[in-house]
Design a protein around this motif. Structure first.
Motif, PDB file in Angstrom:
ATOM      1  N   THR A   1      -7.738   0.351   2.188  1.00 56.88           N
ATOM      2  CA  THR A   1      -8.401  -0.894   1.757  1.00 56.88           C
ATOM      3  C   THR A   1      -9.120  -0.653   0.428  1.00 56.88           C
TER       4      THR A   1
ATOM      5  N   TYR B   1     -18.472  -3.793   6.703  1.00 53.09           N
ATOM      6  CA  TYR B   1     -17.298  -4.217   7.477  1.00 53.09           C
ATOM      7  C   TYR B   1     -17.653  -5.067   8.703  1.00 53.09           C
TER       8      TYR B   1
ATOM      9  N   TRP C   1     -11.127   1.184  10.008  1.00 58.04           N
ATOM     10  CA  TRP C   1     -10.171   0.301  10.687  1.00 58.04           C
ATOM     11  C   TRP C   1     -10.725  -0.156  12.038  1.00 58.04           C
TER      12      TRP C   1
ATOM     13  N   ARG D   1       0.834  -1.207   0.000  1.00 60.12           N
ATOM     14  CA  ARG D   1       0.000   0.000   0.000  1.00 60.12           C
ATOM     15  C   ARG D   1       0.871   1.260   0.000  1.00 60.12           C
TER      16      ARG D   1
ATOM     17  N   ASN E   1      -3.404  -9.746  -1.910  1.00 63.40           N
ATOM     18  CA  ASN E   1      -3.380  -8.313  -1.619  1.00 63.40           C
ATOM     19  C   ASN E   1      -2.638  -7.501  -2.685  1.00 63.40           C
TER      20      ASN E   1
ATOM     21  N   HIS F   1      -3.676  -4.122  -4.232  1.00 63.26           N
ATOM     22  CA  HIS F   1      -3.480  -2.844  -3.538  1.00 63.26           C
ATOM     23  C   HIS F   1      -2.379  -2.000  -4.178  1.00 63.26           C
TER      24      HIS F   1
ATOM     25  N   TYR G   1      -5.221  -6.371   8.261  1.00 66.58           N
ATOM     26  CA  TYR G   1      -6.310  -5.494   7.833  1.00 66.58           C
ATOM     27  C   TYR G   1      -6.598  -5.603   6.336  1.00 66.58           C
ATOM     28  N   ALA G   2      -6.894  -6.810   5.903  1.00 68.32           N
ATOM     29  CA  ALA G   2      -7.268  -7.053   4.506  1.00 68.32           C
ATOM     30  C   ALA G   2      -8.132  -8.310   4.483  1.00 68.32           C
TER      31      ALA G   2
END
Lengths: 111, 243
Positions: free
Chosen positions: B113, B27, B144, A20, B85, B88, B56-57
């Motif tokens: 995200t 979420y 989050w 990221r 991921n 991203h 956090y994914a």
């Protein structure tokens, strides 16, 4: 959780964070260089096209109900329609989402 | 900024919180499921909460606990988690031009995200530069914390919650497609974009139906981008209006 699993967790977390972060640093450098060269601060076209298309991909994937059945498919269709209609009228973010969830929920409940 | 302006508009952080409210519907139920699945896979409550806090994914977390529980080789757990991921990678460069200089941005990328990216891409260009950091902080922190809160709830009381209110878990996640639709709707403003978006949506939908949920988003998006360039060449539309 054993030490090896902790290590894997930290690597996965760090790797995800770097995926990221690093592209941001790269792009910031790219934009700064363009500015220094007095060129127009533009991101590559392919990148600016890919952004909205990633959202379109997320939308397509999220359309499939968690428990597919005729009722949830109809609920999805009507929920999407309700979201769009309310968006046309309000051009806002929250109300269309609220209306979509409400209609989706009503159809699932009645179905 | 005049007093009148301050009165009529919420502070950027509060505006971010408001924009993040629709995310909660998506979420929290998913995070509750994760908390439950993680516990059933043999992880403890604090371990589960830590996974949500640090990684956090969503999708990759489910895969992480499932693979570890199944005794998969650890190098494969890392490769698969990072592969999922990898999408991203294109998010931050897309919003970089809208981020005014601040030393906080690198740390805030932890919160980038899928959904925060989608919101940021649409909302940031429309707000004053000085409001962007506050807005992003508001929306990303709310998302989050809701993810961490939902995970904790799922790990502690997930089983009871899902038996007592199964309906909520099925209905609330519809907030995500509704949100994506609202973010996309203004883009259907030209023949080229309408075609490309429709094909991308259809392709992602079909790939997920075919059992490729993780490859669906990047594959559909890349195919859509190829189609965009092809059709732009054929129709010869101006790049500024369509870009």
């Amino acid at each position: 959780m054993g030490n090896d699993i902790w290590m894997v967790l930290v690597i996965c977390a760090l790797g995800t964070f770097l995926m990221r972060l690093v592209p941001l640093l790269w792009m910031q450098r790219h934009l700064a260089r363009r500015k220094a060269e007095e060129a127009i601060e533009e991101m590559p076209t392919w990148l600016s096209v890919l952004g909205p298309l990633m959202i379109a991909g997320m939308f397509g994937v999220s359309l499939i109900p968690s428990h597919p059945s005729p009722t949830t498919w109809i609920a999805t269709l009507l929920g999407v329609a309700a979201t769009y209609v309310v968006w046309r009228f309000t051009q806002s973010l929250g109300w269309p989402v609220f209306a979509g969830v409400l209609v989706f929920g009503a159809v699932v409940l009645l179905g | 900024m005049s007093t009148e302006k301050v009165m009529s508009r919420p502070a950027p952080f509060v505006a971010g919180l408001q924009d993040g409210i629709p995310l909660l519907g998506g979420y929290i139920p998913v995070a509750i499921s994760f908390g439950l699945v993680s516990l059933q896979s043999g992880f403890g409550v604090w371990e589960t909460i830590l996974i949500s806090t640090l990684v956090y994914a969503g999708a990759s977390q489910f895969l992480f606990v499932a693979m570890v529980a199944a005794g998969a080789p650890l190098w494969l757990v890392i490769v698969m988690t990072l592969l999922i991921n990898a999408r991203h990678l294109v998010y931050a460069p897309n919003i970089a031009a809208y981020l005014p200089p601040s030393r906080w941005w690198p740390a805030m990328m932890h919160g980038l995200t899928d959904q925060i990216f989608a919101l940021a891409l649409v909302r940031l260009p429309k707000m004053a530069e000085e409001a962007r950091l506050g807005w992003y902080a508001g929306v990303s922190l709310l998302a989050w914390f809701s993810w961490i809160f939902g995970t904790a709830l799922g790990a502690i009381a997930g089983e009871e919650l899902t038996t007592r209110w199964p309906f909520l878990g099925e209905v609330m996640p519809f907030a995500l497609p509704a949100l994506f639709l609202v973010l996309l709707a203004p883009r259907f403003n030209s023949r080229l974009w309408t075609l490309v978006l429709a094909v991308t949506i259809g392709m992602a939908f079909t790939l997920k139906l075919l059992g490729l949920p993780n490859a669906a988003i990047p594959l559909a998006a890349v195919s859509g981008a190829v189609l965009y360039h092809l059709m732009k060449g054929i129709w010869g539309q101006g790049s500024k209006n369509d870009g």
